[in-house]
Design a protein around this motif. Sequence first.
Motif, short mmCIF file in Angstrom:
data_model
loop_
_atom_site.label_atom_id
_atom_site.label_comp_id
_atom_site.label_asym_id
_atom_site.label_seq_id
_atom_site.Cartn_x
_atom_site.Cartn_y
_atom_site.Cartn_z
N ASN A 97 0.86 -1.19 0.00
CA ASN A 97 0.00 0.00 0.00
C ASN A 97 0.90 1.24 0.00
N ARG A 102 1.10 5.07 -1.61
CA ARG A 102 0.36 6.11 -2.33
C ARG A 102 1.33 7.05 -3.05
N ASP A 106 2.00 4.98 5.19
CA ASP A 106 1.67 3.76 4.46
C ASP A 106 2.90 2.85 4.40
#
Length: 177
Positions: free
Chosen positions: A43, A45, A63
Amino acid sequence: MKIVILQGSPNKKGSTNILAESFSQGAEAAGHSVVRFDLAEMNIRPCTGCVACGYEGPCVLHDDNQKIREAVLGADMIVFATPLYYYGMSAQLKTVIDRFCAYNSSITAKHMKSALLAVAWNSDNWTFDALESHYRTQVRYLDLQDQGMILGRGCGTPSMTKHSKYPDLAYKLGNQL
Ligand SMILES: Cc1cc2nc3c(=O)[nH]c(=O)nc-3n(C[C@H](O)[C@H](O)[C@H](O)COP(=O)(O)O)c2cc1C
């Protein structure tokens, strides 16, 4: 030497991973330790460009990139592994490189070693021109020490890649470090 592979293909059993695996085997046989991150499974971003980090500091995005940051800063070498997507690197890999923004100076200060592993369907001699140029520019900007590139032309499927010369070349690159 501690080596981090940033593996940017979403196909865990794909051609990029065939080269990453061969490289790892060669490096481990030579006594190096290798950690591979399959970026598509994480994960992570995209950088928002807020620059709250001031180009060197905590990132506002909490993250999985923190794991990459710790691993990269604890390593001696970064290996960029990617399928060729529209003549550049995959978005998964580019996203992680953009997040270098928050620890840019820490990377440059380390003068890390680096390598590029890439695969493509195309086999024209210009196939990797843009990716190679981008990689060389990253090496220059991030003060990396390039150890080599394996540019797998005509590696459009895992079968094509397995039957090519490139897994062997990737093994040798890892083994000669
Ligand atoms: C979105 C996308 C873009 C691609 N763009 C290119 C390209 O520009 N040139 C090329 O030769 N192959 C291109 N390919 C083919 C892949 O680079 C090739 O099939 C590669 O082996 C895939 O690696 P993987 O098995 O690790 O996913 C593209 C494939 C995809 C899915």
